[in-house]
Motif scaffolding. Structure first.
Motif, PDB file in Angstrom:
ATOM      1  N   LEU A   1      -1.353   8.172   4.174  1.00  0.00           N
ATOM      2  CA  LEU A   1      -2.399   7.294   4.686  1.00  0.00           C
ATOM      3  C   LEU A   1      -3.723   7.609   4.000  1.00  0.00           C
ATOM      4  O   LEU A   1      -4.120   8.764   3.876  1.00  0.00           O
ATOM      5  CB  LEU A   1      -2.542   7.494   6.195  1.00  0.00           C
ATOM      6  CG  LEU A   1      -1.275   7.215   7.008  1.00  0.00           C
ATOM      7  CD1 LEU A   1      -1.467   7.671   8.444  1.00  0.00           C
ATOM      8  CD2 LEU A   1      -0.927   5.736   6.967  1.00  0.00           C
ATOM      9  N   SER A   2      -4.415   6.557   3.588  1.00  0.00           N
ATOM     10  CA  SER A   2      -5.719   6.706   2.938  1.00  0.00           C
ATOM     11  C   SER A   2      -6.838   6.452   3.943  1.00  0.00           C
ATOM     12  O   SER A   2      -6.737   5.575   4.811  1.00  0.00           O
ATOM     13  CB  SER A   2      -5.835   5.715   1.776  1.00  0.00           C
ATOM     14  OG  SER A   2      -7.152   5.734   1.257  1.00  0.00           O
TER      15      SER A   2
ATOM     16  N   LEU B   1     -10.867   3.717  10.512  1.00  0.00           N
ATOM     17  CA  LEU B   1     -10.347   3.433   9.175  1.00  0.00           C
ATOM     18  C   LEU B   1      -8.846   3.144   9.206  1.00  0.00           C
ATOM     19  O   LEU B   1      -8.353   2.324   8.439  1.00  0.00           O
ATOM     20  CB  LEU B   1     -10.621   4.621   8.243  1.00  0.00           C
ATOM     21  CG  LEU B   1     -12.074   4.774   7.776  1.00  0.00           C
ATOM     22  CD1 LEU B   1     -12.288   6.092   7.055  1.00  0.00           C
ATOM     23  CD2 LEU B   1     -12.468   3.604   6.867  1.00  0.00           C
ATOM     24  N   LEU B   2      -8.116   3.804  10.082  1.00  0.00           N
ATOM     25  CA  LEU B   2      -6.666   3.608  10.126  1.00  0.00           C
ATOM     26  C   LEU B   2      -6.270   2.353  10.896  1.00  0.00           C
ATOM     27  O   LEU B   2      -5.355   1.619  10.496  1.00  0.00           O
ATOM     28  CB  LEU B   2      -5.990   4.825  10.772  1.00  0.00           C
ATOM     29  CG  LEU B   2      -5.971   6.116   9.950  1.00  0.00           C
ATOM     30  CD1 LEU B   2      -5.410   7.269  10.774  1.00  0.00           C
ATOM     31  CD2 LEU B   2      -5.143   5.932   8.683  1.00  0.00           C
TER      32      LEU B   2
ATOM     33  N   PHE C   1     -10.235   0.423   5.142  1.00  0.00           N
ATOM     34  CA  PHE C   1      -9.705   0.042   6.450  1.00  0.00           C
ATOM     35  C   PHE C   1      -8.267  -0.437   6.283  1.00  0.00           C
ATOM     36  O   PHE C   1      -7.979  -1.296   5.454  1.00  0.00           O
ATOM     37  CB  PHE C   1     -10.566  -1.059   7.069  1.00  0.00           C
ATOM     38  CG  PHE C   1     -11.935  -0.586   7.463  1.00  0.00           C
ATOM     39  CD1 PHE C   1     -12.127   0.086   8.662  1.00  0.00           C
ATOM     40  CD2 PHE C   1     -13.032  -0.803   6.629  1.00  0.00           C
ATOM     41  CE1 PHE C   1     -13.386   0.537   9.032  1.00  0.00           C
ATOM     42  CE2 PHE C   1     -14.301  -0.350   7.002  1.00  0.00           C
ATOM     43  CZ  PHE C   1     -14.472   0.314   8.192  1.00  0.00           C
ATOM     44  N   SER C   2      -7.341   0.143   7.086  1.00  0.00           N
ATOM     45  CA  SER C   2      -5.921  -0.167   6.914  1.00  0.00           C
ATOM     46  C   SER C   2      -5.408  -1.209   7.907  1.00  0.00           C
ATOM     47  O   SER C   2      -4.378  -1.834   7.666  1.00  0.00           O
ATOM     48  CB  SER C   2      -5.095   1.127   7.065  1.00  0.00           C
ATOM     49  OG  SER C   2      -5.481   2.065   6.094  1.00  0.00           O
ATOM     50  N   GLY C   3      -6.072  -1.354   9.049  1.00  0.00           N
ATOM     51  CA  GLY C   3      -5.675  -2.387  10.005  1.00  0.00           C
ATOM     52  C   GLY C   3      -4.281  -2.207  10.573  1.00  0.00           C
ATOM     53  O   GLY C   3      -3.493  -3.152  10.649  1.00  0.00           O
ATOM     54  N   LEU C   4      -3.931  -0.998  11.017  1.00  0.00           N
ATOM     55  CA  LEU C   4      -2.579  -0.714  11.505  1.00  0.00           C
ATOM     56  C   LEU C   4      -2.409  -0.959  12.998  1.00  0.00           C
ATOM     57  O   LEU C   4      -1.305  -0.826  13.513  1.00  0.00           O
ATOM     58  CB  LEU C   4      -2.205   0.750  11.185  1.00  0.00           C
ATOM     59  CG  LEU C   4      -2.316   1.177   9.712  1.00  0.00           C
ATOM     60  CD1 LEU C   4      -1.906   2.634   9.558  1.00  0.00           C
ATOM     61  CD2 LEU C   4      -1.448   0.281   8.828  1.00  0.00           C
ATOM     62  N   TYR C   5      -3.465  -1.315  13.695  1.00  0.00           N
ATOM     63  CA  TYR C   5      -3.381  -1.407  15.159  1.00  0.00           C
ATOM     64  C   TYR C   5      -2.366  -2.465  15.600  1.00  0.00           C
ATOM     65  O   TYR C   5      -1.590  -2.240  16.534  1.00  0.00           O
ATOM     66  CB  TYR C   5      -4.754  -1.733  15.753  1.00  0.00           C
ATOM     67  CG  TYR C   5      -4.744  -1.764  17.267  1.00  0.00           C
ATOM     68  CD1 TYR C   5      -4.956  -0.605  18.011  1.00  0.00           C
ATOM     69  CD2 TYR C   5      -4.486  -2.956  17.966  1.00  0.00           C
ATOM     70  CE1 TYR C   5      -4.922  -0.621  19.395  1.00  0.00           C
ATOM     71  CE2 TYR C   5      -4.444  -2.979  19.346  1.00  0.00           C
ATOM     72  CZ  TYR C   5      -4.673  -1.819  20.052  1.00  0.00           C
ATOM     73  OH  TYR C   5      -4.625  -1.835  21.424  1.00  0.00           O
ATOM     74  N   ASP C   6      -2.354  -3.621  14.940  1.00  0.00           N
ATOM     75  CA  ASP C   6      -1.459  -4.701  15.368  1.00  0.00           C
ATOM     76  C   ASP C   6       0.004  -4.305  15.260  1.00  0.00           C
ATOM     77  O   ASP C   6       0.844  -4.772  16.020  1.00  0.00           O
ATOM     78  CB  ASP C   6      -1.725  -5.944  14.526  1.00  0.00           C
ATOM     79  CG  ASP C   6      -3.052  -6.584  14.890  1.00  0.00           C
ATOM     80  OD1 ASP C   6      -3.526  -6.343  16.020  1.00  0.00           O
ATOM     81  OD2 ASP C   6      -3.626  -7.294  14.044  1.00  0.00           O
ATOM     82  N   HIS C   7       0.328  -3.423  14.313  1.00  0.00           N
ATOM     83  CA  HIS C   7       1.723  -3.003  14.152  1.00  0.00           C
ATOM     84  C   HIS C   7       2.093  -1.886  15.118  1.00  0.00           C
ATOM     85  O   HIS C   7       3.238  -1.811  15.562  1.00  0.00           O
ATOM     86  CB  HIS C   7       1.958  -2.519  12.712  1.00  0.00           C
ATOM     87  CG  HIS C   7       1.958  -3.618  11.705  1.00  0.00           C
ATOM     88  ND1 HIS C   7       2.964  -4.547  11.607  1.00  0.00           N
ATOM     89  CD2 HIS C   7       1.045  -3.947  10.763  1.00  0.00           C
ATOM     90  CE1 HIS C   7       2.697  -5.404  10.634  1.00  0.00           C
ATOM     91  NE2 HIS C   7       1.525  -5.056  10.102  1.00  0.00           N
TER      92      HIS C   7
END
Length: 499
Positions: free
Chosen positions: A330-331, A403-404, A335-341
């Motif tokens: 993970l970088s 960011l994650l 911003f990675s936008g992982l919340y929806d998954h």
């Protein structure tokens, strides 16, 4: 037969050892995982009986008339007190949750057997008070982790150099205190054990092995090796009872510098795994700060923070491990936008992260409050530094969270939702972190007794050492050595040589 007469302590170590032999012969990794889970769950149950027996006074030392080891070695090797009793279920729980959250892509043929083997060694380490046996178990744990790196074909140079120096300092330091050996020097012994504690705790400037271990070993192996904060256990068992005040002050200074350094580094990292490593170093170092203050309140705060940090950091590490299993490394540079998954993993990340920094309502808040309160009475500057370090750690956690999990949505055609085992682990950790923060009384009282006992041993040693110095010019060396006082759980010259 009373339920507490069952040898739960020996079963807690024997069952994972037996499990490692059983699982090593299973070729199917899915079946091996199930058996590993079963052995880890039974081990957790045994450690809970040990903890309840010690806490209620039904079995205060974990001893049973059915124990086998005293009959084999004619000595009690495993023994509990208020300090080590809660550590056993904590270590067993961390191993169970690590196995439970292992995804199929991370299965290795015999990794589960190694995990059970290491669990048995770690439980034996925290259930041991005899110095030489404790040192031997610590070195076995270090060696098995080194073999794990070799088995994975990774570089072991940095780890081997640091752990080799750790072993030399630990063995050499305690040898200088052993009345049975010819060389006796309290100052040299304190210095060597002091260096060993700094290395094992990952204190600056000997912290590089921690980043290398997380880089080369599997996340689970590195997490289980570091999360129980074994350096703190060494400090309590081997340093606090015998070290002069300046050694404790030096540990506190190095730890405070490491805590500040780790917090600053965690706030600027570009990779999630390195962010976790520096956050871990910062929180682990804060635990050691309370030792130097030498008050019951500050030491209780350190012990409470030890348990909460081990639990919260392990939860945060398992969350990052689960995310890496889905999205790779993970970088934190975008911003990675992982919340929806993975909304459940996002919540677990936030709860465990805030628990690390002592957010109100979490388990860490109680430990941090006790530590700051104890530090304020002894050293306001230290208390201020602790608060500032915790604040920077909080900023680092919130930065990593945003960011994650925020920003543009991550696109994937596969389902990346949390699995049922991961959901169970997340709920368990959340309940313990939030429940412990809302009802901390029982744990605080038990750890306060452990802190007072450790300080009494330390004070008794100082008084006896002072008395020996004052009478040194009138007494022969042999008589003076026979009066050397060690804590009650350490074997002295009388017990070693017989009546």
């Amino acid at each position: 037969m009373n339920v507490f007469e069952v040898p739960w302590l020996e079963l807690s170590i024997g069952i994972p050892l037996l499990g490692s032999l059983w699982v090593a012969g299973i070729r199917n990794p899915v079946i091996a995982l199930r058996w590993c889970l079963a052995f880890a769950a039974i081990t957790l149950g045994c450690t809970l009986f040990v903890f309840v027996g010690q806490a209620t006074g039904r079995s205060p030392t974990g001893a049973s008339e059915w124990d086998i080891l005293p009959r084999l070695f004619n000595a009690r090797i495993l023994e509990l007190d208020a300090l080590s009793a809660p550590l056993l279920p904590l270590v067993a729980l961390l191993h169970l949750l690590t196995v439970l959250t292992t995804v199929r892509t991370k299965f290795a043929f015999d990794s589960f057997a190694w995990m059970l083997r290491l669990e048995a060694v770690r439980l034996a380490t925290f259930a041991c008070k005899s110095p030489w046996v404790l040192i031997g178990l610590l070195l076995v744990g270090v060696g098995l982790t080194w073999l794990e790196l070799v088995r994975r074909g990774k570089s072991t140079r940095v780890y081997a150099i640091h752990m080799g120096l750790f072993a030399v300092c630990l063995v050499g330091g305690w040898a200088c205190l052993d009345p049975a050996l010819p060389v006796k020097s309290a100052t040299l012994a304190s210095l060597l054990i002091f260096v060993a504690v700094l290395i094992r705790s990952g204190t600056v400037p000997v912290h590089v092995w921690v980043t290398e271990l997380f880089e080369h070993a599997s996340f689970g192996t590195a997490l289980l090796f570091t999360a129980p904060l074994t350096g703190m256990y060494i400090a309590i068992r081997l340093v606090l009872p015998v070290a002069p005040s300046w050694i404790l002050t030096a540990i506190s200074v190095f730890s405070l510098v490491t805590a500040s350094y780790g917090a600053g580094m965690a706030a600027v990292q570009q990779q999630a795994r390195r962010f976790f490593v520096f956050l871990f170093l910062s929180n682990a170092s804060l635990v050691l700060v309370g030792m130097e203050l030498h008050t019951s309140l500050s030491l209780t705060g350190s012990l409470f923070l030890w348990l909460s940090a081990a639990l919260s950091l392990s939860g945060l590490g398992l969350t990052i491990r689960a995310l890496e299993a889905r999205f790779g490394r993970l970088s934190l540079s975008r911003f990675s936008g992982l919340y929806d998954h993975s909304p459940a993993l996002a919540v677990c990340f936030l709860v465990t992260g805030l628990g690390c920094v002592g957010f109100p309502g979490t388990l860490g808040f109680v430990g941090m409050e006790l530590l700051v309160e104890g530090a304020m009475g002894a050293s306001p500057a230290t208390a201020t530094a602790i608060v500032l370090t915790a604040a920077i750690n909080g900023i680092a956690i919130m930065r990593a969270y945003f960011l994650l999990f925020s920003g543009g949505r991550h696109l994937s055609t596969l389902s990346l939702a949390i699995t049922t085992p991961e959901r169970c682990a997340a709920i368990t950790l959340s309940v313990l972190i939030l429940g412990g923060g809302l009802y901390p009384q029982a744990g605080t009282a038990s750890l306060y007794r452990a802190a007072e006992s450790a300080l009494k041993d330390s004070a008794a040693h100082r008084l006896t050492s002072q008395a020996n110095k004052e009478s040194a010019h009138t007494e022969p060396d042999q008589l003076r050595d026979s009066r050397m006082h060690l804590p009650s759980w350490m074997p002295g010259p009388t017990s070693r040589n017989g009546p």
